[in-house]
Design a protein around this motif. Structure first.
Motif, PDB file in Angstrom:
ATOM      1  N   TYR A 230      29.263  79.645  19.696  1.00 54.51           N
ATOM      2  CA  TYR A 230      28.979  78.923  20.943  1.00 54.51           C
ATOM      3  C   TYR A 230      29.928  77.756  21.169  1.00 54.51           C
ATOM      4  N   ASP A 231      30.360  77.095  20.111  1.00 54.54           N
ATOM      5  CA  ASP A 231      31.234  75.937  20.364  1.00 54.54           C
ATOM      6  C   ASP A 231      32.502  76.388  21.079  1.00 54.54           C
ATOM      7  N   SER A 234      31.426  77.636  24.858  1.00 56.20           N
ATOM      8  CA  SER A 234      31.053  76.580  25.798  1.00 56.20           C
ATOM      9  C   SER A 234      32.254  75.682  26.104  1.00 56.20           C
ATOM     10  N   ARG A 235      33.110  75.457  25.109  1.00 62.12           N
ATOM     11  CA  ARG A 235      34.309  74.648  25.380  1.00 62.12           C
ATOM     12  C   ARG A 235      35.233  75.356  26.361  1.00 62.12           C
ATOM     13  N   ALA A 236      35.398  76.671  26.190  1.00 61.02           N
ATOM     14  CA  ALA A 236      36.257  77.431  27.097  1.00 61.02           C
ATOM     15  C   ALA A 236      35.723  77.352  28.528  1.00 61.02           C
ATOM     16  N   LEU A 237      34.422  77.502  28.676  1.00 57.75           N
ATOM     17  CA  LEU A 237      33.841  77.499  30.024  1.00 57.75           C
ATOM     18  C   LEU A 237      33.885  76.118  30.665  1.00 57.75           C
ATOM     19  N   ILE A 295      18.739  81.062  28.606  1.00 60.12           N
ATOM     20  CA  ILE A 295      19.308  79.773  29.011  1.00 60.12           C
ATOM     21  C   ILE A 295      19.769  79.044  27.739  1.00 60.12           C
ATOM     22  N   ALA A 296      21.081  78.920  27.589  1.00 60.80           N
ATOM     23  CA  ALA A 296      21.605  78.231  26.409  1.00 60.80           C
ATOM     24  C   ALA A 296      21.413  76.723  26.558  1.00 60.80           C
ATOM     25  N   GLU A 297      21.680  76.238  27.762  1.00 62.55           N
ATOM     26  CA  GLU A 297      21.524  74.803  28.037  1.00 62.55           C
ATOM     27  C   GLU A 297      21.249  74.635  29.517  1.00 62.55           C
ATOM     28  N   GLY A 298      20.485  73.606  29.848  1.00 60.26           N
ATOM     29  CA  GLY A 298      20.368  73.163  31.233  1.00 60.26           C
ATOM     30  C   GLY A 298      19.071  73.562  31.912  1.00 60.26           C
TER      31      GLY A 298
END
Ligand code: GTQ
Length: 357
Positions: A230-231, A234-237, A295-298
């Motif tokens: 995930y790191d 999520s950084r790429a996105l 939902i991973a985050e938010g």
């Protein structure tokens, strides 16, 4: 697409109707049936989705999962999972028409014994302080947000040597495999499989934008990367979103790909992650694939057909095929999404329709 005029119903006399019914009864005795009575159902003008939009809220689900943890061991259960059953498919173990989804928990010190099956599985990690899965002779530590693949017919066992429960979402192509009646499975001759490679080996060989000189990958039609951390994702996105204009329908979306052929990471299940910066509202879109979202985050609101669904971290959302979807992000959102699009594309069935802004 649905503009074809309906054929005028023809008025039939009771005699003709009775004659026909009597004919149907006779051919039914020979195990035949009149196509003209069922044609529109068999060959619809457009998909008429059976599944309903549904959300499983993590806060409501988690206590049941812990209760299951006290009721049965991972070893006894083989896989201690609460199946996410779409209300349209009660008792059928389906989240969408073609995808099985469940939530699995492995408690500290437990092992979910090694087995393999023709169905392909993916895991999306919801809570972890360091459980692992082993696939094809290699272990990977599963951290929250990681996308982990178990390829068809690959040995896999799960374990947890950390101090806390590990919880993840499973999605399998079981309804598809079982539709073809292609299900085989086998138990390993030990509780855990033999580990033959160090952790990180697959990601080093296949996941650094590099490939071994002469390798087709160890897992046939499935990506040789079996943990997309995930790191990185999520950084790429976040970088994609920061770089410029968002797509009106997809915001910032990247798909998980098989580095060997550039296709989807799995042969039957397509997977991608969408990032919606806070305040983003996407335009409606619909497609023939049924989608499961974790939902991973938010936090935000999804509109699925006529239904508005508020979502938060770790909730699971099922979106039926050919049903409009649009998202509004209250906070920065990262949505893990998977669907039967990979299979539909191979069969030449997949379509989408983007509503104009
Ligand atoms: O982890 O191997 O949710 O075999 C359902 C069937 C998980 C697994 C599920 C399985 C697994």
């Amino acid at each position: 697409m649905s503009e074809a005029p309906a054929a005028e119903p023809i008025a039939l006399s009771p005699e003709i109707l009775a004659t026909r019914q009597e004919f149907y009864r006779r051919i039914n005795g020979g195990h035949m049936a009149p196509l003209w009575e069922v044609l529109r159902g068999l060959v619809p003008l457009e998909p008429n989705p059976t599944p309903k939009a549904h959300i499983w809220c993590y806060d409501a689900l988690r206590p049941f999962l812990l209760e299951a943890g006290a009721l049965v061991t991972a070893e006894e259960a083989e896989r201690r999972v609460l199946v996410l059953e779409n209300p349209a498919f009660a008792g059928k173990s389906r989240a969408t028409a073609t995808l099985y989804a469940g939530i699995q928990i492995v408690l500290p010190g437990e092992v979910a014994p090694a087995h393999r099956h023709t169905a392909s599985a993916l895991r999306f990690v919801l809570e972890s302080s360091g459980g692992f899965t082993a696939v094809g002779g290699e272990r990977t530590t599963m951290r929250a947000g990681d996308f982990v693949i178990t390829p068809s017919w690959a040995w896999h066992d799960h374990g947890n040597e950390s101090q806390d429960p590990i919880i993840w979402m499973d999605v399998l192509d079981l309804p598809m495999v079982n539709f073809f009646e292609g299900g085989f499975s086998e138990n390993y001759n030990d509780i855990s499989q033999t580990i033959v490679r160090p952790e990180g080996d697959s990601l080093a060989r296949y996941g650094a934008g590099l490939l071994p000189l002469e390798s087709k990958g160890p897992f046939g039609k499935t990506s040789p990367i079996f943990n997309y951390p995930y790191d990185r994702t999520s950084r790429a996105l976040a970088a994609v979103a920061a770089a410029g204009k968002l797509d009106p329908h997809w915001a910032a979306t990247l798909r998980y790909s098989n580095p060997v052929d550039g296709g989807w990471a799995m042969p039957t299940i397509a997977s991608w992650m969408t990032h919606l910066p806070a305040g983003t509202a996407t335009q409606a879109i619909r497609s023939t694939d049924g989608i499961v979202i974790a939902i991973a985050e938010g936090r935000g609101v999804a509109r699925v057909g006529d239904t508005r669904i508020a979502f938060g971290p770790r909730d699971i959302l099922a979106i039926p095929n050919w049903t409009e979807r649009a998202f509004q992000a209250e906070t920065d959102c990262f949505l893990f999404c998977c669907s039967d699009r990979a299979a539909q594309e191979k069969l030449g069935l997949w379509r989408e329709e983007r509503k104009a802004a």
